[in-house]
Enzyme design. Structure first.
Site, short mmCIF file in Angstrom:
data_model
loop_
_atom_site.label_atom_id
_atom_site.label_comp_id
_atom_site.label_asym_id
_atom_site.label_seq_id
_atom_site.Cartn_x
_atom_site.Cartn_y
_atom_site.Cartn_z
N CYS A 124 -98.55 12.55 30.47
CA CYS A 124 -99.66 12.73 29.52
C CYS A 124 -99.12 12.99 28.11
O CYS A 124 -99.65 12.48 27.13
CB CYS A 124 -100.54 13.91 29.89
SG CYS A 124 -100.85 14.11 31.63
N ASP A 125 -98.09 13.81 28.01
CA ASP A 125 -97.72 14.36 26.70
C ASP A 125 -96.35 13.94 26.17
O ASP A 125 -96.03 14.22 25.02
CB ASP A 125 -97.79 15.90 26.77
CG ASP A 125 -99.18 16.38 27.15
OD1 ASP A 125 -100.14 15.71 26.74
OD2 ASP A 125 -99.29 17.38 27.87
N CYS A 130 -97.25 18.04 32.16
CA CYS A 130 -97.44 16.62 32.49
C CYS A 130 -96.71 15.72 31.50
O CYS A 130 -97.21 15.44 30.41
CB CYS A 130 -98.93 16.30 32.50
SG CYS A 130 -99.25 14.56 32.75
#
Ligand code: NAP
Length: 314
Positions: free
Chosen positions: A140-141, A137
């Protein structure tokens, strides 16, 4: 102690299909209960820009869109449960579903909208570095990989979008694809090919992720040429796997008809499964379109079909 809830419609899943089903079912006065699953909002909560959901002239954010859908579903009368369904009984109506927190639903109809999950390469070394350099992701990261060398694995829309997004943080992004052609949309390919921070390595797969143990951190990736098996090692401290998804259907295994890839089968022009009163909508039954707007459309269909079923059978 188990809390028993009787309902006309139980919706399992909280992506665009689940929320749209909830909006329609609630407006039909069916007082639906929606159990959200582990990641409320589904895959769109791990996306950034959305520019193809109709109704918005400007780019919107996936998490914002899902929050709006949730608010709309609540406003018209949906009962929302942040919980996980861990067991369903579909062999007699009313159906039965139990959750992790100890709730038991007795439902005249069920709408399955559990979506799909990211696929992994399933390498031992991938497991070792998951969360320590390897992610599925970018939204997200990506932030954690500022000024680093990153690889993205895959050749579809997700891989190309992730590669482009990661250029906001990384010093260099290398897309690694197992063939010599991408399946991503042409417009995305054009953006990818002309981006100065992105390189593409064609016809290669990942054989191993290599790094340090203390602290656990990714340092290099061993690639293999699929044509001549030649190996090469590239320097990368981040790797994003974007190779597609699997439907979240393990809960329904041997209880409902699925295809050979475990997608739920529905009747033509319908969301009805092989069990009357049980409907499936969104990515859990769709491996072709997989769009938020198509999932929302199927959620609407499922609620209308559930409404008709209840009117005719109760
Ligand atoms: P996808 O289209 O199925 O692409 C998966 C990619 O990963 C393919 O290029 C595939 O290679 C590669 N792959 C699969 N297994 C692999 C493995 N074990 N090792 C190496 N490579 C592997 O998946 P997606 O990109 O997640 O997209 C899914 C759906 O969502 C698509 O319909 C897509 O159009 C849609 N989507 C749309 C948007 C948008 O409209 N903005 C954004 C994201 C996704 P091959 O090409 O060789 O098969």
């Amino acid at each position: 102690m188990t809390k028993k809830i009787e309902t006309d419609v139980l919706i399992i899943g909280s992506g665009p299909a689940g929320y749209t089903a909830a909006i329609y079912a609630a407006r039909a006065n069916l007082k639906p209960h929606l159990v959200s699953g582990l990641e409320p909002g589904g895959q769109l909560t791990i996306t950034t820009d959305v520019e193809n959901y109709p109704g918005f002239e400007d780019v919107i954010q996936g998490p914002w869109l899902m929050e709006q859908m949730k608010e709309q579903a609540l406003k018209v009368g949906t009962e929302f449960h942040h919980d996980i369904v861990n067991k369903v009984e579909l062999d007699k109506n009313p159906f039965n579903a139990e959750t992790d927190s100890g709730m038991e639903f007795i439902a005249k109809s069920i709408i399955i909208a559990t979506g799909a999950q990211a696929r992994w390469l399933n390498l031992e070394s991938e497991n070792k570095f998951k969360g320590f350099g390897i992610s599925a992701c970018a939204t997200c990261d990506g932030f954690f990989f500022k000024d680093q060398n990153i690889i993205v694995v895959g050749g579809g829309n997700s891989a190309v979008e992730e590669a482009l997004y990661l250029t906001n943080f990384a010093s260099k992004v290398t897309l690694v694809h197992r063939r010599d052609k991408l399946r991503a949309e042409k417009i995305l390919q054009e953006r990818l090919f002309k981006h100065p921070k992105i390189d593409v390595i064609w016809n290669h797969v990942v054989d191993e992720f290599i790094g340090a143990n203390e602290p656990i951190s990714l340092k290099e990736v061993k690639l293999r040429n699929v044509n001549d098996n030649a190996e090469k090692i590239i320097y990368a401290t981040g790797a994003f796997i974007a190779i597609g998804h699997d439907p979240a259907t393990s809960l329904f295994k041997n209880k409902i008809k699925m295809d050979n890839e475990n997608y739920i089968i529905t009747k033509p022009d319908s969301t009805e499964t092989n069990i009357k009163g049980v409907y499936a909508a969104g990515d859990v039954k769709d491996k072709i379109f997989r769009q938020a707007v198509t999932a929302a459309g199927m959620g609407c269909m499922a609620a209308l079909e559930a409404e008709k079923y209840i009117a005719e059978n109760y």
